[in-house]
Design a protein around this motif. Structure first.
Motif, PDB file in Angstrom:
ATOM      1  N   TYR A 213       0.709  -1.242  -0.054  1.00  0.00           N
ATOM      2  CA  TYR A 213       0.059   0.168  -0.019  1.00  0.00           C
ATOM      3  C   TYR A 213       0.825   1.339   0.041  1.00  0.00           C
ATOM      4  N   THR A 226      -7.511   4.073  -5.688  1.00  0.00           N
ATOM      5  CA  THR A 226      -7.446   3.040  -4.556  1.00  0.00           C
ATOM      6  C   THR A 226      -8.675   3.338  -3.517  1.00  0.00           C
ATOM      7  N   ALA A 229     -11.332   1.473  -5.018  1.00  0.00           N
ATOM      8  CA  ALA A 229     -11.169   0.013  -5.317  1.00  0.00           C
ATOM      9  C   ALA A 229     -10.849  -0.759  -3.954  1.00  0.00           C
ATOM     10  N   LEU A 230     -11.141   0.165  -2.704  1.00  0.00           N
ATOM     11  CA  LEU A 230     -10.756  -0.351  -1.216  1.00  0.00           C
ATOM     12  C   LEU A 230     -12.210  -1.252  -0.799  1.00  0.00           C
ATOM     13  N   TRP A 233     -11.678  -4.766  -2.358  1.00  0.00           N
ATOM     14  CA  TRP A 233     -10.334  -5.406  -1.851  1.00  0.00           C
ATOM     15  C   TRP A 233     -10.476  -5.755  -0.631  1.00  0.00           C
ATOM     16  N   GLU A 236     -13.025  -8.908  -0.506  1.00  0.00           N
ATOM     17  CA  GLU A 236     -12.143 -10.254  -0.814  1.00  0.00           C
ATOM     18  C   GLU A 236     -11.311 -10.656   0.553  1.00  0.00           C
ATOM     19  N   VAL A 237     -10.886  -9.387   1.162  1.00  0.00           N
ATOM     20  CA  VAL A 237      -9.972 -10.009   2.316  1.00  0.00           C
ATOM     21  C   VAL A 237     -10.735 -10.935   3.273  1.00  0.00           C
TER      22      VAL A 237
ATOM     23  N   PRO B   5      -1.893  -1.422 -10.839  1.00  0.00           N
ATOM     24  CA  PRO B   5      -2.590  -1.663  -9.660  1.00  0.00           C
ATOM     25  C   PRO B   5      -2.954  -0.562  -8.823  1.00  0.00           C
ATOM     26  N   THR B   7      -4.584  -1.504  -5.585  1.00  0.00           N
ATOM     27  CA  THR B   7      -4.546  -2.046  -4.316  1.00  0.00           C
ATOM     28  C   THR B   7      -3.638  -3.165  -4.492  1.00  0.00           C
ATOM     29  N   ALA B   9      -2.135  -6.735  -4.614  1.00  0.00           N
ATOM     30  CA  ALA B   9      -2.468  -7.990  -5.192  1.00  0.00           C
ATOM     31  C   ALA B   9      -2.950  -9.094  -4.199  1.00  0.00           C
ATOM     32  N   LEU B  10      -4.159  -9.779  -4.262  1.00  0.00           N
ATOM     33  CA  LEU B  10      -4.281 -10.760  -3.007  1.00  0.00           C
ATOM     34  C   LEU B  10      -4.208 -12.166  -3.714  1.00  0.00           C
TER      35      LEU B  10
END
Lengths: 254, 235
Positions: A213, A226, A229-230, A233, A236-237, B5, B7, B9-10
């Motif tokens: 980050y 960002t 997209a947070l 993200w 998904e986490v 990107p 964020t 990458a996961l």
């Protein structure tokens, strides 16, 4: 001494396990000044406890980030007031909670509002790190290092210190950095509720993401993307990890 | 168009469900023969579906169970951490002395962070005994608590019958005043209730996505409320 300009971003998502139980997101966050750079900043996250006894912890966490904002509004004018900061913060949170309780009483009282609090704030000359209870606070430096100012609390199980404890101020960890006396200065700050870090396989994996980050925020122009997209993200986490509410804020002056 | 990107990458390898290890250390000494060991086997058999239901309610946590028996020696009854949904019970047999110290050593070693992969929740350790240790419990207790994971674990003790070494069980729990006490199982119904509670309630409390300043006290209060003695029959 050059003038630092900070930008901030943050987001929060409801965890899958709370969704299943029809519970609200019990995290709260605050990130100022946002994408318009400013010479001072505040990022804060609070994690409401979520158990039945703490059934108003979504309100408690919201009041926590509001209390830290109000407490710190004038703090950097008088950083020597650091020893009283925790007591002031706790008193302000309690006052807000009692006002809420007066409007809608409940049997559990203050305990119903239990929440943690993690925050970083900065002015031109100072930076303050503050934490009560679990959650993560990391600072990034120009050499790429990512560091935690505080050691983990030594508590059993999933216990955490909380604003709803009578002696909460005693457990508020705080560290004030003075730029004039520092050999190096953070250019990045990251705070998150434990729903984020507990989704990663270990502390190293989490720290690598935080470092990432910092790298991504080098381009101040991409911060807007960002922010957009947070939420995805974070979803998904938590969906692939803890299932808990997940909240993070970043501040960058790069 | 900027394809950079925005964020991190996961990678799937970065994310993980947390694991909750549950270890049962069960006294199978000679004094457990007869009704006690039969009740213990029945209790665990009937607790398994409840434990599986609790785990299913929190699918973000992977519950893994191990069982250790101790008589003259301590040895694993279920050695490899077994996913709770696959757990089946084979009855324990009683006989021999009470090697509780050896049992605690084995539990401590098994929960050493170096031997656990991935993100862990604080484990749950249940110790059930009806007697006094016959091996060196003092040194074993010191070794047991030297493991960081053990010190952070939720530790539940069940005292079976009226001739139990409560002091040792209290040392195993090592809880501040007002928190968990050894559960008292003075007859078969009490033992069934205690085993069911000890295997399900801490798992529920630990695997729920709640953090609070008073989890252990809440658990202690629940144990007092739920585990009222069933009858005046005493083993």
């Amino acid at each position: 001494m050059n003038h630092l300009m900070w930008k901030t971003a943050g987001a929060s998502v409801l965890g899958a396990s709370h969704k299943r139980r029809n519970l609200p997101n019990q995290d709260a966050w605050l990130a100022e000044p946002g994408l318009d750079a400013g010479s001072s900043f505040l990022i804060a996250v609070a994690d409401g406890h979520g158990s039945p006894r703490h059934h108003r912890s979504d309100t408690g966490s919201l009041l926590a980030v509001q209390a830290v904002k109000e407490t710190l509004a004038w703090f950097f004018d008088d950083p020597e007031s650091l020893p009283e900061l925790a007591e002031d913060l706790h008193a302000l949170w309690l006052q807000s909670v009692r006002e809420d309780l007066q409007a809608r009483p409940c049997e559990e009282g203050v305990v119903a509002y239990g929440s943690t609090l993690v925050a970083v704030a900065g002015s031109g000359k100072h930076l303050l790190a503050l934490q009560l209870g679990d959650g993560d606070l990391l600072l990034g430096y120009p050499d790429g290092a990512i560091e935690r100012p505080f050691a983990e609390d030594d508590l059993v199980g999933e216990e955490t210190y909380s604003l709803c404890m009578d002696n909460a101020a005693r457990f508020v960890k705080r560290r004030l950095y003075n730029r004039e006396q520092a050999s190096r200065w953070p250019d990045f700050a990251f705070v998150s509720t434990d729903g984020v870090s507990k989704s990663f396989v270990d502390g190293e994996a989490f720290a690598s993401v935080v470092a990432n980050y910092r790298d991504l925020s080098a381009d101040g122009n991409s911060l807007k993307s960002t922010v957009e997209a947070l939420p995805g993200w974070l979803r998904e986490v938590t969906d692939n990890g803890s299932g808990d509410d997940a909240t993070l804020c970043i501040a960058t002056c790069r | 168009m900027n394809d950079r990107p925005v964020t991190p990458a996961l990678d799937a390898a970065l994310l993980s469900r947390r694991q909750l290890h549950v270890v049962l250390a069960l006294d199978c000494s000679g004094s457990m023969r007869g009704e006690r060991i039969a009740s213990l086997n029945y209790a665990i058999r009937s607790a398994i579906p409840e434990l599986q239901a609790v785990a299913a309610d929190n699918p973000e946590v992977r519950v893994l169970v191990r069982v250790l028996r101790f008589g003259t020696v301590a040895r694993w009854h279920i050695e490899e951490p077994c996913p709770v949904e696959e757990l089946e019970w084979e009855d324990l047999q009683a006989g021999g002395e009470t090697a509780m110290g050896s049992a605690l050593r084995l539990v401590g070693e098994a929960l050493d962070p170096a031997r656990l992969e991935g993100r862990q929740l604080p484990p749950v350790i249940v110790l059930a005994s009806d007697g006094y240790p016959t091996d060196d419990i003092d040194r074993a207790m010191a070794d047991f608590f030297s493991h960081e994971t053990v010190a952070k674990a939720t530790r539940i003790a069940i005292a079976i019958g009226s001739n139990t070494d409560l002091e040792t069980l209290e040392r195993f729990i090592d809880a501040p005043e007002g928190r968990l006490k050894p559960l008292r199982a003075n007859n078969a119904p009490d033992l069934v209730k205690s085993i069911k509670w000890a295997t399900t309630a801490p798992v529920k409390a630990t695997s729920s996505p709640t953090n609070a300043p008073d989890n252990a006290s809440a658990l202690a209060a629940e144990s007092t409320r739920v585990l009222e003695p069933d009858s005046s029959v005493v083993w």
